[in-house]
Design a protein around this motif. Structure first.
Motif, PDB file in Angstrom:
ATOM      1  N   ASN A   1       0.809  -1.229   0.000  1.00 27.81           N
ATOM      2  CA  ASN A   1       0.000   0.000   0.000  1.00 27.81           C
ATOM      3  C   ASN A   1       0.835   1.269   0.000  1.00 27.81           C
ATOM      4  O   ASN A   1       0.257   2.377   0.095  1.00 27.81           O
TER       5      ASN A   1
ATOM      6  N   THR B   1       0.306   2.673  -6.618  1.00 30.98           N
ATOM      7  CA  THR B   1       0.169   2.002  -5.325  1.00 30.98           C
ATOM      8  C   THR B   1       0.744   0.601  -5.395  1.00 30.98           C
ATOM      9  O   THR B   1       0.529  -0.130  -6.364  1.00 30.98           O
TER      10      THR B   1
ATOM     11  N   VAL C   1       0.460  -2.928  -4.639  1.00 31.99           N
ATOM     12  CA  VAL C   1      -0.653  -3.811  -4.265  1.00 31.99           C
ATOM     13  C   VAL C   1      -0.186  -5.251  -4.029  1.00 31.99           C
ATOM     14  O   VAL C   1      -1.006  -6.097  -3.660  1.00 31.99           O
TER      15      VAL C   1
END
Length: 937
Positions: free
Chosen positions: A159, A178, A180
């Motif tokens: 994150n 981001t 992930v």
């Protein structure tokens, strides 16, 4: 022309055997070439983990690129087509493709830019990337990324958000992405899926050829998301790398076309293979890994060819003698036949035509029969050594070198027969006065002798070989004749070996003359002093003793022809078992080229289940040629540094070899600083004993001296290779030292600036008993650590030993013994023909037939047995040279010692005498039994 059906048949049989041997050898040899190629590639080249990438290009882009949806796939298709154009049938369907682009991340707090690598893979590799996700999930859009976690020092977490720029400018609009998912262990997953591991280390590989970026952080994504990311930047200034690593299928490559394949590569001034991709419109490095493999094979095969020439020297010598004996069959009857032809009015020219036609016809029959039988026998021999298939073997029939060599030998065989029979015809055509007149010219007689001719031919061939060697050394290219694999180096070895054989033949012939003369003198003296069955047998040695020359020459070569096949295979196994154990540090597993400055990897290994102990062992080499006289003498010193003496003993004491057990307990003395062990050869040369002091300045160049206390002496030591010897620096001191870490660091860190210090560190590992070492190696590989066991190292060492050579020396031993039978048989016939008058006289005074062949057999044993004994014992040192020089045995830690128990020598002597006597008796007994005395009028 050959007198009598039996003699004609014997000549054809003997000649056929010779051509059979040559044909089968060439067939097996060229069939083995394909097997050698396949085995070398399979053993030495793991295309998916060889630290090379098959095709790669990296280009700096100062414009805004646009990537279409299948950009990577089209590039890979273009690379595949280019590779197949160079080497057809390379089967590049199995590959791992990747693309990496350079992005930038700005850290506003520290005001620095970080280079970021954004990487994607071909469609077949994407599932492996997905299986390697340890945390999170796959990206669903271009704003999501996977982070490639390469070690435990990373601070990137799930994150986290990274702002990625297309070029280094704070005003540029960054794209926020981001994290992930976290990817770990992808190297192991790629390897198990038979995909390229090298593709992950592409920067280290490609950096040699391009000025590329260094990615401080690496992220993965799908190819479509990567294209979307780059296409979204209005400006992009960065490097883009396109990579493809092929898993080549070389099974379809024909080894005899290797040179053609190599010539298809384009090589520039930096020896890089550069091509232009039509799709990318830029230079690419194409199939550099394949080129290196093919080139290495080409060099290796040249070396193998040279070795087989050297190894086959005794066999060539034996075949040469067999040829001479074969062509001399029926020589006594030929003299009578030539005299009859002269009485019938045939002139000399007509006689020579008859001789020429006869030898061409007979040698042609031998050639055809020998070739057909040789093809069949060669196939079964190839199956025995397990290196062929029927298709590969039949393919060897298209090798032109086989026919070239056999035709040359056929012509030589026919010409030699023509010359020998022509010489007999010439003698029978001379009247007595002419014969004695010619004999009075001693110099002409000496120069025309067999020994002189053989010596002159041998010297000429050796000189030609040396000239070829000089030419090769002064030119950077190879000159190829007849066939791409017949190089000047091969021609050099061929001329050198055959030239040496001619010289050796001269020496052996002279020795045989001396031996028979000595026995003749002894036999005459013995007969004059004592009249007995034995002395009567020896008395006849002086009659036509020239017929024993060939038997003596065969006996002289028996040692080198027979012994290698009996002892070398076992000797090599014994040597490599010890060599590999020392190379592995006498441990269960070893990691070479160990680097772990942070200590993180070492702690990771300690935590692996079933690993009991680990420790580092460092080898440091100090060298100085002492050209400036800075030291007492030139030196080459290896210093083995043991990190932890206690743990080292725990690791090596279970499987330690016998040579080390005697002083293993004294390693505890190295716990005291400034103490050393030293190798026994150096200690013996300088009369060093336990407790003596060595001063350090003689090889560090600095004072004050460190007094090194000698606590023990060793013959060999794990991971400590034998001291280097020099043939040019007579005053070179070369020795090995074992010590603890403190003492080694004090020595190596305080050396003079003009002494190079070369270091190599290994990690040795002990695992729990009954634990599968392969499982531990896989666990280590997951952390990027490649470990080897003693079995792995031994297998690698044995892979360097040619199966063909091992089979060939056994085959040579068998042929040597069979040749003894043939030469004994032919020798018996020649002796019988030369002694017909003696047989007649002895038979008429009441000598029995059994006594006649016993007389001649005693002569044979007295002449041959001493020579066989001398040959076997004299050639024992040469057999060791065969193992080291021709087989190329490694002697890194131990000197190669022959496995030669006393009973092997007894077997060799018995086999040599037995086969010779078998051939002799099978020839002499039927002739004596079939003897019919002349009727008296």
């Amino acid at each position: 022309m050959k007198t009598g059906k039996n003699r004609l048949l014997l000549t054809i049989i003997s000649g056929t055997i010779i051509f059979l041997l040559l044909t089968s050898f060439f067939m097996v040899w060229f069939t083995y070439r394909q097997s050698f190629f396949n085995n070398k590639i399979a053993t030495n080249y793991d295309w998916n983990n060889d630290n090379q990438i098959s095709v790669h290009t990296c280009k700096y882009n100062a414009l805004s690129p646009y990537f279409e949806s299948n950009y990577l796939e089209k590039a890979i298709d273009d690379f595949t087509e280019m590779a197949n154009d160079i080497v057809p049938n390379i089967a590049t369907e199995d590959y791992t493709g990747a693309m990496s682009v350079q992005l930038f991340n700005y850290h506003p707090t520290f005001l620095i830019w970080k280079d970021i690598g954004l990487m994607t893979f071909d469609e077949s590799t994407i599932p492996i990337m997905e299986d390697s996700i340890t945390e999170g999930r796959m990206p669903t859009n271009s704003n999501e990324l996977l982070y490639f976690k390469q070690d435990n020092t990373s601070t990137v977490e799930l994150n986290d958000i990274y702002a990625l720029n297309g070029y280094k400018d704070e005003s540029d609009v960054a794209k926020n992405c981001t994290i992930v998912g976290i990817v770990e262990g992808i190297a192991t997953n790629l390897y198990h899926a038979e995909k390229s591991v090298d593709i992950l280390n592409w920067e280290d590989i490609v950096r040699l050829n391009y000025n590329i970026f260094y990615a401080e952080e690496v992220f993965f994504t799908k190819s479509s998301f990567l294209y979307e990311t780059i296409n979204s930047y209005s400006r992009y200034y960065g490097s883009i790398a396109i990579l493809t690593d092929f898993d080549y299928d070389t099974e379809n490559l024909d080894a005899k076309h290797i040179r053609t394949y190599l010539n298809n590569f384009k090589i520039d001034e930096r020896t890089l293979k550069k091509y232009v991709s039509s799709y990318l419109s830029q230079n690419v490095i194409l199939a550099a890994d394949l080129y290196q493999a093919l080139y290495d094979f080409h060099i290796s095969w040249t070396v193998e060819t040279s070795r087989v020439f050297a190894l086959s020297s005794p066999l060539i010598f034996l075949i040469g003698l067999l040829c001479m004996q074969t062509l001399k069959i029926g020589s006594y009857e030929l003299e009578t036949k030539f005299r009859l032809m002269k009485l019938h009015g045939l002139n000399e020219q007509t006689v020579r035509k008859v001789i020429f036609v006869e030898n061409v016809f007979i040698s042609g029959i031998c050639f055809l029969l020998g070739f057909i039988l040789g093809v069949v026998v060669g196939f079964f021999f190839s199956l025995m050594i397990g290196n062929t298939s029927i298709i590969t073997y039949i393919g060897s029939l298209s090798e032109p070198s086989i026919y070239f060599a056999l035709v040359i030998f056929w012509i030589s065989f026919a010409i030699l027969g023509f010359l020998l029979e022509g010489n007999i015809a010439d003698k029978t055509a001379k009247v007595t006065s002419e014969h004695f007149k010619r004999k009075r010219t001693k110099m002409r007689e000496i120069m025309a002798s067999t020994e002189s001719v053989s010596l002159i031919i041998g010297l000429i061939l050796v000189i030609i070989a040396l000239l070829i060697a000089a030419f090769v050394n002064t030119n950077t290219f190879d000159l190829y004749f007849i066939n791409p694999l017949i190089t000047l180096e091969s021609i050099f070895w061929l001329f050198l070996v055959i030239g040496i054989i001619f010289v050796v033949t001269t020496i052996f012939s002279l020795i045989s003359r001396v031996v028979t003369l000595i026995w003749t003198a002894i036999s005459k003296s013995a007969w004059q002093k004592t009249k007995s069955f034995l002395t009567l047998s020896l008395k006849h040695l002086g009659t036509d003793r020239a017929h024993y020359h060939t038997i003596v020459m065969f006996a002289l070569i028996i040692g080198i022809g027979l012994l290698p096949g009996l002892v070398l295979s076992k000797s090599i196994d014994n040597h490599y078992e010890l060599e590999s154990e020392l190379s592995a540090g006498c441990s269960d597993l070893i990691v070479f080229d160990w680097e772990d400055d942070s200590g993180v990897l070492k702690e990771t290994i300690r935590n692996i289940t079933s690993i009991e102990a680990i420790t580092e062992v460092k080898t440091t080499q100090l060298n100085s040629d002492n050209l400036w006289g800075s030291f007492p003498t030139a030196f080459s010193i290896n210093i083995l540094e043991i990190e932890n003496i206690t743990i080292f003993k725990e690791i090596v004491e279970t499987d330690i070899i016998n040579e080390i057990e005697g002083y293993l307990e004294k390693l505890d003395l190295l716990e005291t600083n400034d103490t050393i062990l030293i190798d026994s050869e150096y200690a013996s040369a300088y009369n060093l004993e336990t407790g003596d002091i060595l001063t350090s300045s003689r090889f560090t160049g600095l004072t004050p001296d460190i007094d090194l206390v000698l606590v023990d002496i060793f013959d060999c030591f794990p991971l400590l290779k034998k001291p280097i010897k020099s043939n040019f620096l007579m005053n070179l001191e070369s020795y090995n030292i074992v010590t603890n870490r403190y003492t080694a660091d004090k020595l190596c860190n305080n050396t003079s600036n003009n002494i190079p210090v070369n270091e190599e560190t290994s990690l040795i590992i002990k695992i729990e008993e009954n634990v599968n070492a392969t499982l531990i190696k896989e666990k280590l590989f997951e952390h990027g650590i490649s470990a080897l066991s003693q079995e792995d190292i031994e297998l690698k060492l044995h892979s360097e030993i040619s199966d063909f050579f091992l089979a060939f020396i056994i085959f040579s031993s068998i042929i040597t013994l069979l040749s003894q039978i043939i030469i004994g048989y032919i020798g018996a016939r020649n002796i019988y023909q030369a002694r017909t008058r003696i047989i007649e006289a002895m038979y008429r005074i009441g000598c029995k037939r059994k006594q006649l062949w016993q007389y001649f057999s005693i002569e044979l044993l007295f002449i041959a047995l001493p020579i066989i004994l001398v040959s076997i014992f004299a050639f024992i040192p040469l057999v060791r040279i065969v193992g080291t020089a021709i087989f190329g045995l490694y002697e890194n830690y131990l000197r190669f010692i022959l496995w030669l128990p006393w009973w092997i020598i007894i077997i060799a002597i018995f086999a040599s005498v037995f086969t010779l006597v078998i051939g002799w008796l099978s020839g002499i007994i039927p002739l004596i039994r079939g003897y019919k005395p002349h009727k008296q009028e």
